[in-house]
Design an enzyme around this catalytic site. Structure first.
Site, PDB file in Angstrom:
ATOM      1  N   ASP A  73       0.863  -1.184   0.000  1.00 22.49           N
ATOM      2  CA  ASP A  73       0.000   0.000   0.000  1.00 22.49           C
ATOM      3  C   ASP A  73       0.904   1.241   0.000  1.00 22.49           C
ATOM      4  O   ASP A  73       2.125   1.135   0.047  1.00 22.49           O
ATOM      5  CB  ASP A  73      -0.968  -0.033   1.186  1.00 22.49           C
ATOM      6  N   GLY A 213     -11.323   4.062   0.278  1.00 22.93           N
ATOM      7  CA  GLY A 213     -12.245   4.856   1.078  1.00 22.93           C
ATOM      8  C   GLY A 213     -13.578   4.197   1.367  1.00 22.93           C
ATOM      9  O   GLY A 213     -14.517   4.862   1.792  1.00 22.93           O
ATOM     10  N   ASP A 263      -8.100  -7.284  -0.010  1.00 22.51           N
ATOM     11  CA  ASP A 263      -7.257  -7.514   1.160  1.00 22.51           C
ATOM     12  C   ASP A 263      -8.088  -7.144   2.363  1.00 22.51           C
ATOM     13  O   ASP A 263      -8.958  -6.276   2.280  1.00 22.51           O
ATOM     14  CB  ASP A 263      -6.006  -6.622   1.142  1.00 22.51           C
ATOM     15  N   CYS A 301     -14.602 -27.858   6.249  1.00 29.14           N
ATOM     16  CA  CYS A 301     -13.287 -27.293   5.897  1.00 29.14           C
ATOM     17  C   CYS A 301     -12.204 -28.369   5.913  1.00 29.14           C
ATOM     18  O   CYS A 301     -12.209 -29.257   6.758  1.00 29.14           O
ATOM     19  CB  CYS A 301     -12.937 -26.179   6.883  1.00 29.14           C
ATOM     20  N   CYS A 303      -8.854 -27.593   6.081  1.00 29.64           N
ATOM     21  CA  CYS A 303      -7.582 -27.001   6.513  1.00 29.64           C
ATOM     22  C   CYS A 303      -6.943 -27.847   7.627  1.00 29.64           C
ATOM     23  O   CYS A 303      -7.597 -28.701   8.237  1.00 29.64           O
ATOM     24  CB  CYS A 303      -7.782 -25.557   6.976  1.00 29.64           C
ATOM     25  N   CYS A 306      -8.833 -27.709  10.987  1.00 26.55           N
ATOM     26  CA  CYS A 306     -10.088 -28.477  11.039  1.00 26.55           C
ATOM     27  C   CYS A 306      -9.836 -29.983  10.948  1.00 26.55           C
ATOM     28  O   CYS A 306     -10.630 -30.777  11.450  1.00 26.55           O
ATOM     29  CB  CYS A 306     -11.029 -28.018   9.926  1.00 26.55           C
ATOM     30  N   HIS A 332      -7.022 -21.362   9.874  1.00 27.91           N
ATOM     31  CA  HIS A 332      -8.365 -21.719   9.403  1.00 27.91           C
ATOM     32  C   HIS A 332      -9.046 -20.545   8.700  1.00 27.91           C
ATOM     33  O   HIS A 332      -9.596 -20.704   7.612  1.00 27.91           O
ATOM     34  CB  HIS A 332      -9.264 -22.205  10.544  1.00 27.91           C
TER      35      HIS A 332
HETATM   36 ZN   LIG Z   1     -10.602 -25.046   8.696  1.00 27.45          ZN
END
Ligand SMILES: [Zn+2]
Length: 371
Positions: A73, A213, A263, A301, A303, A306, A332
């Site tokens: 940024d 903004g 983002d 999920c 991941c 999880c 996660h």
């Molecule tokens: Zn997860």
């Protein structure tokens, strides 16, 4: 989207690596959950360890050990939100460091110089971040100043790109300057200002465009309306970046309005605070109701968190202040965001985004949300 450090499949979400690291997780974690591009904060890196130090280390990619794309940024947002005694003049933003009170001046030219030293793939032009709410007259004045700053920032960028001697730090004598620079549309919550800002920013001519903004406290339908008004004014063949948004629902709605890049600190910040985004809504892992809950945070999920942790275990880790609590929750949440974008891309590729959008909202809305 093609950058000097590889391609990014859009729409994409950029995890926020404020200080050159995403809080609580390693780059290896980020790669394993499919992060394609990182955002890093110019304000923080400029103050510590300094952009020139990073340039001497070979640039931000080499310094932090991340070989994929990085967007930085302009530093403006943190000047407006973190520093004390800031004063905005036509020249730029005068401010005192939030660390030691030292005085600094961030101009459109300086923002371009710092980001050139960092060597990010995408640099953002300096804009004025107007507080919400603002009246129409101050919103116009701020938009006009942002346009003047945009022209100065673009001119400086072109000088840095075309004239090797203009760079304060040269990485190598033969280093190529392959950074892109995005312009930023402002205009607060006024549709006519948004449209005018978009048209005039495009006239200046950037490599792509962002919408700034928003997600600053305005009602959600106003944000969606502003995004919907702005994207048609931005070139369709270039990435459109909605800065600082938002919830998973916001991302889906912004994609529906033509946004390609996001983002947000929500998945990381909320993860450290014990809030998990799941396919069934948000859960707050601190709640006593999870003390003996053997289910994973999100049964849908895949991941690492999880696959290996129960809600009961995560609640325990959080309660005792274990460092791993922040890491596992962040992992996660980021996976949930990145996976949501992956599913959006897939639905777009197969021409069924609208049905994805409906199902996504239905799935979230029929579930109880923790306080
Ligand atoms: Zn997860």
């Amino acid at each position: 989207m093609t950058t000097a450090h590889g391609d990014v499949e859009t729409p994409a979400f950029m995890p926020v690596g404020t200080q050159g690291a995403v809080k609580g997780v390693t780059h290896r974690d980020l790669e394993s959950i499919g992060a394609q591009i990182l955002l890093s904060n110019t304000y923080h890196l400029y103050l510590r360890p300094g952009d020139e130090l990073i340039a001497r280390r070979g640039g931000l990619h080499r310094f932090i050990g991340w070989s994929k794309p990085i967007l930085t940024d302009s530093g403006g947002y943190q000047v407006f939100s973190l520093s004390s005694r800031r004063k905005i003049t036509e020249e730029g933003a005068q401010f005192q460091s939030h660390l030691d009170g030292s005085p600094h001046l961030l101009t459109p030219e300086k923002a371009a110089d710092i980001q050139a030293n960092l060597g990010s793939d995408i640099a953002m032009v300096l804009d004025e971040c107007l507080a919400h709410p603002a009246d129409a007259a101050s919103a116009r004045a701020s938009m006009e100043r942002t346009l003047r700053w945009a022209k100065r920032g673009r001119d400086r960028y072109l000088q840095l790109r075309d004239d090797v001697g203009s760079r304060t730090v040269r990485l190598k004598p033969d280093a190529t300057f392959d950074q892109a620079q995005f312009g930023i549309v402002q205009g607060s919550v006024f549709p006519d200002l948004r449209e005018e800002s978009a048209e005039r920013t495009v006239e200046i001519g950037f490599d792509a465009y962002a919408i700034g903004g928003l997600s600053v406290g305005e009602p959600i339908d106003v944000m969606y309306d502003m995004v919907g008004r702005t994207t048609p004014k931005l070139p369709g063949g270039l990435p459109r970046y909605l800065m600082g948004a938002g919830t998973p629902e916001d991302l889906v709605e912004a994609v529906a309005r033509g946004v390609d890049l996001f983002d947000c600190v929500l998945p990381t910040r909320n993860g450290r605070n014990g809030q998990l985004f799941t396919s069934e809504g948000r859960i707050n892992i601190k709640n006593a109701r999870y003390a003996e809950d053997d289910r994973p945070p999100d049964p849908a999920c895949q991941c690492y968190t999880c696959r290996t942790c129960s809600r009961a275990y995560l609640r325990h880790l959080f309660a005792v202040g274990e460092l791993n609590a922040g890491t596992l929750n962040t992992l996660h949440n980021l996976h949930f965001y990145l996976d949501t974008l992956r599913r959006i891309r897939e639905s777009l590729a197969f021409g069924r985004f609208e049905s994805f959008r409906l199902l996504f909202h239905e799935s979230l809305s029929r579930q109880l949300q923790d306080p």
